[in-house]
Scaffold this active site. Structure first.
Site, mmCIF file in Angstrom:
data_model
loop_
_atom_site.group_PDB
_atom_site.id
_atom_site.type_symbol
_atom_site.label_atom_id
_atom_site.label_comp_id
_atom_site.label_asym_id
_atom_site.label_seq_id
_atom_site.Cartn_x
_atom_site.Cartn_y
_atom_site.Cartn_z
ATOM 1 N N ASN A 10 0.799 -1.240 0.000
ATOM 2 C CA ASN A 10 0.000 0.000 0.000
ATOM 3 C C ASN A 10 0.824 1.278 0.000
ATOM 4 O OD1 ASN A 10 -2.550 -1.418 0.081
ATOM 5 N ND2 ASN A 10 -2.031 -1.946 2.183
ATOM 6 N N TYR A 22 -0.397 9.807 6.374
ATOM 7 C CA TYR A 22 0.805 9.572 5.562
ATOM 8 C C TYR A 22 1.206 10.757 4.689
ATOM 9 C CZ TYR A 22 -0.114 4.812 7.110
ATOM 10 O OH TYR A 22 -0.335 3.691 7.893
ATOM 11 N N ASN A 73 10.679 -0.191 4.817
ATOM 12 C CA ASN A 73 9.392 0.103 5.433
ATOM 13 C C ASN A 73 8.494 -1.083 5.075
ATOM 14 O OD1 ASN A 73 6.913 0.877 6.286
ATOM 15 N ND2 ASN A 73 7.021 2.967 5.475
ATOM 16 N N ALA A 76 2.402 -2.960 6.591
ATOM 17 C CA ALA A 76 1.620 -3.850 7.474
ATOM 18 C C ALA A 76 2.392 -5.116 7.853
ATOM 19 C CB ALA A 76 0.305 -4.213 6.796
ATOM 20 N N HIS A 79 4.109 -5.851 11.331
ATOM 21 C CA HIS A 79 3.411 -6.345 12.520
ATOM 22 C C HIS A 79 3.041 -7.814 12.423
ATOM 23 C CE1 HIS A 79 3.259 -2.037 12.806
ATOM 24 N NE2 HIS A 79 2.419 -1.943 11.795
ATOM 25 N N ASP A 86 13.297 -13.199 9.566
ATOM 26 C CA ASP A 86 14.253 -14.290 9.321
ATOM 27 C C ASP A 86 15.195 -13.973 8.163
ATOM 28 O OD1 ASP A 86 13.227 -15.767 11.381
ATOM 29 O OD2 ASP A 86 12.131 -17.187 10.124
ATOM 30 N N GLU A 97 14.863 0.130 9.807
ATOM 31 C CA GLU A 97 13.399 0.099 9.699
ATOM 32 C C GLU A 97 12.879 1.536 9.673
ATOM 33 O OE1 GLU A 97 11.743 -1.252 13.375
ATOM 34 O OE2 GLU A 97 9.703 -1.484 12.573
ATOM 35 N N ILE A 100 6.652 6.016 8.166
ATOM 36 C CA ILE A 100 6.275 7.415 7.919
ATOM 37 C C ILE A 100 5.533 7.962 9.144
ATOM 38 C CG2 ILE A 100 4.842 8.898 6.441
ATOM 39 C CD1 ILE A 100 5.359 6.691 4.211
ATOM 40 N N SER A 101 4.587 7.186 9.637
ATOM 41 C CA SER A 101 3.885 7.546 10.876
ATOM 42 C C SER A 101 4.670 6.971 12.056
ATOM 43 C CB SER A 101 2.467 6.964 10.855
ATOM 44 O OG SER A 101 2.525 5.545 10.932
ATOM 45 N N ARG A 110 -0.185 -2.206 16.161
ATOM 46 C CA ARG A 110 0.957 -1.629 15.425
ATOM 47 C C ARG A 110 2.190 -1.474 16.312
ATOM 48 N NH1 ARG A 110 -1.295 0.115 10.457
ATOM 49 N NH2 ARG A 110 -3.475 0.648 10.751
HETATM 50 C C1 DQA Z 1 3.620 2.274 8.150
HETATM 51 C C2 DQA Z 1 2.903 1.971 9.474
HETATM 52 C C3 DQA Z 1 2.237 0.607 9.401
HETATM 53 O O1 DQA Z 1 1.579 0.318 10.633
HETATM 54 C C4 DQA Z 1 1.196 0.568 8.294
HETATM 55 O O2 DQA Z 1 0.651 -0.730 8.184
HETATM 56 C C5 DQA Z 1 1.737 1.036 6.985
HETATM 57 C C6 DQA Z 1 2.671 2.157 6.962
HETATM 58 C C7 DQA Z 1 4.225 3.697 8.133
HETATM 59 O O3 DQA Z 1 5.028 3.956 7.243
HETATM 60 O O4 DQA Z 1 3.862 4.532 8.972
HETATM 61 O O5 DQA Z 1 1.322 0.569 5.941
HETATM 62 O O6 DQA Z 1 4.694 1.357 7.996
#
Ligand code: DQA
Length: 142
Positions: A10, A22, A73, A76, A79, A86, A97, A100-101, A110
């Site tokens: 996404n 976002y 990144n 989803a 989580h 692995d 890692e 954005i949020s 999350r």
């Molecule tokens: C995300 C945060 C995740 O919880 C979420 O599923 C995303 C984007 C972020 O970049 O803030 O798709 O990784």
């Protein structure tokens, strides 16, 4: 130095996807931002996105020998994915890692990150600029 930037499901919808969380910049804007930053730092970079966990696993496996570090990144899959944890451990490349949020201030589900244990750092809640911070972390290591 060669950095692989991976984006999970996404993130191709940036710009239209929940802009309050976002932002309104698009996935292409993100690619341009990262590319310009890396060019200025003399870092070779490749930016990829997939909605499929197995594709991300394949790309991380193939990164061994081809890249010196990974910015990821996992969206989803952060989580849920033991497979991404692995494979990051398996290739043993420095990985950062990025989110954005700030997932740690959102829903309970999350707050768990499987990949975090295989990463040298986590950058979260800094918007798209967080990717540039992640590149800088890797550039410092090498
Ligand atoms: C995300 C945060 C995740 O919880 C979420 O599923 C995303 C984007 C972020 O970049 O803030 O798709 O990784």
């Amino acid at each position: 130095m060669r950095i692989l930037v991976l984006n999970g499901p996404n993130l191709n919808l940036l710009g239209t996807r929940e802009p309050k969380i976002y932002g309104s910049e698009t996935y292409n804007d993100l690619i341009n931002l990262i590319t310009n930053h890396c060019n200025a730092k003399n870092v070779a970079v490749e930016v990829r996105q997939s909605n499929h966990e197995g594709v991300l696993v394949d790309w991380i496996q193939q990164a061994k020998g081809a890249f010196d570090g990974i910015v990821i990144n996992p969206a989803a899959y952060t989580h849920t994915s033991v497979a991404l944890l692995d494979v990051l451990k398996a290739v043993d490349l420095p990985a950062v890692e990025v989110h954005i949020s700030d997932p740690d201030t959102r829903e309970e589900f999350r707050k768990v990150s499987f990949v975090r244990a295989a990463c040298v750092a986590t950058v979260k809640g800094r918007g798209l600029k967080g990717y540039l911070d992640a590149v800088d972390v890797l550039a410092e290591i090498k």
